[in-house]
Design an enzyme around this catalytic site. Structure first.
Site, mmCIF file in Angstrom:
data_model
loop_
_atom_site.group_PDB
_atom_site.id
_atom_site.type_symbol
_atom_site.label_atom_id
_atom_site.label_comp_id
_atom_site.label_asym_id
_atom_site.label_seq_id
_atom_site.Cartn_x
_atom_site.Cartn_y
_atom_site.Cartn_z
ATOM 1 N N HIS A 101 5.932 -3.009 92.713
ATOM 2 C CA HIS A 101 4.602 -3.539 91.850
ATOM 3 C C HIS A 101 4.050 -4.331 93.253
ATOM 4 C CE1 HIS A 101 8.226 -6.040 90.760
ATOM 5 N NE2 HIS A 101 7.383 -7.547 91.035
ATOM 6 N N HIS A 103 1.840 -7.638 92.651
ATOM 7 C CA HIS A 103 0.921 -9.053 92.042
ATOM 8 C C HIS A 103 -0.725 -9.423 91.791
ATOM 9 C CE1 HIS A 103 4.984 -10.256 89.939
ATOM 10 N NE2 HIS A 103 5.930 -9.934 91.481
HETATM 11 P P1 AMP Z 1 8.987 -9.585 91.346
HETATM 12 O O1 AMP Z 1 9.495 -11.232 91.200
HETATM 13 O O2 AMP Z 1 8.045 -9.432 92.112
HETATM 14 O O3 AMP Z 1 9.961 -8.407 90.877
HETATM 15 O O4 AMP Z 1 7.437 -9.190 89.327
HETATM 16 C C1 AMP Z 1 8.856 -9.068 89.003
HETATM 17 C C2 AMP Z 1 7.588 -9.353 87.360
HETATM 18 O O5 AMP Z 1 7.481 -8.759 86.197
HETATM 19 C C3 AMP Z 1 7.758 -10.781 87.105
HETATM 20 O O6 AMP Z 1 6.450 -11.835 87.535
HETATM 21 C C4 AMP Z 1 8.588 -10.466 85.570
HETATM 22 O O7 AMP Z 1 7.142 -11.854 84.360
HETATM 23 C C5 AMP Z 1 7.105 -9.301 85.434
HETATM 24 N N1 AMP Z 1 8.114 -8.346 84.460
HETATM 25 C C6 AMP Z 1 9.488 -8.574 83.415
HETATM 26 N N2 AMP Z 1 9.621 -7.623 82.574
HETATM 27 C C7 AMP Z 1 8.334 -7.306 81.749
HETATM 28 C C8 AMP Z 1 7.736 -6.858 80.908
HETATM 29 N N3 AMP Z 1 8.435 -6.049 80.723
HETATM 30 N N4 AMP Z 1 6.177 -5.977 81.044
HETATM 31 C C9 AMP Z 1 5.365 -6.955 82.191
HETATM 32 N N5 AMP Z 1 6.088 -7.801 82.976
HETATM 33 C C10 AMP Z 1 7.267 -7.782 83.533
#
Ligand code: AMP
Ligand code: ZN
Length: 136
Positions: A101, A103
């Site tokens: 993903h 950001h």
């Molecule tokens: P990373 O640390 O780069 O893997 O980012 C994971 C991101 O996913 C974090 O910013 C979380 O807040 C976000 N996240 C986790 N679960 C969900 C969800 N169910 N819906 C939307 N965002 C999520």
């Protein structure tokens, strides 16, 4: 890991509801549930790839094209002063959801969002070694 075991596979497929800003056959763009700032957006491919190294380069390009659109929209609508586009690969790099993903985080002058690091120094020895070993 994919599909039933991966929360982003399930969100991307629409099995788990999300605040969706865009969807097509390859991607879903959603609001992060734990935003670093209001408007924090995530670009998710619908197919499962754990990280950027696993993903086909063309799809990485398409994902970053969407990140550009999201950044432009944030600047236009939120009037932010800047945007961080960032992407974590591996636990050591801060990745917590192991489905690729991107950001897209709106930034305002003086905000308390932290995505930084303490700069080190590039030694001459490292520079020579890394030019040899990391050249693309
Ligand atoms: P990373 O640390 O780069 O893997 O980012 C994971 C991101 O996913 C974090 O910013 C979380 O807040 C976000 N996240 C986790 N679960 C969900 C969800 N169910 N819906 C939307 N965002 C999520
Ligand atoms: Zn997945």
């Amino acid at each position: 890991m994919s599909d039933q075991n991966c929360i982003f596979c399930r969100i991307a497929a629409g099995e788990i509801p999300s605040a969706t800003l865009f969807e097509d056959e390859k991607f879903r763009v959603i609001l992060d549930v734990g935003p670093a700032a209001k408007g924090h957006t995530l670009i998710l491919p619908k197919k499962h790839y754990a990280n950027i190294m696993e993903m086909p380069p063309e799809l990485v390009g398409e994902a970053f094209r969407l990140a550009k659109k999201a950044a432009e929209k944030q600047a236009e609508v939120l009037g932010c002063d800047g945007v961080n586009v960032l992407q974590n690969n591996g636990e050591a790099a801060g990745q917590t959801v192991f489905h690729f993903h991107i950001h897209v985080i709106p930034r305002f002058k003086g905000d308390k969002v932290s995505v930084g690091w303490k700069p080190g120094t590039l030694s001459d020895a490292d520079k020579e070694e890394l030019i040899q070993s990391l050249s693309l």
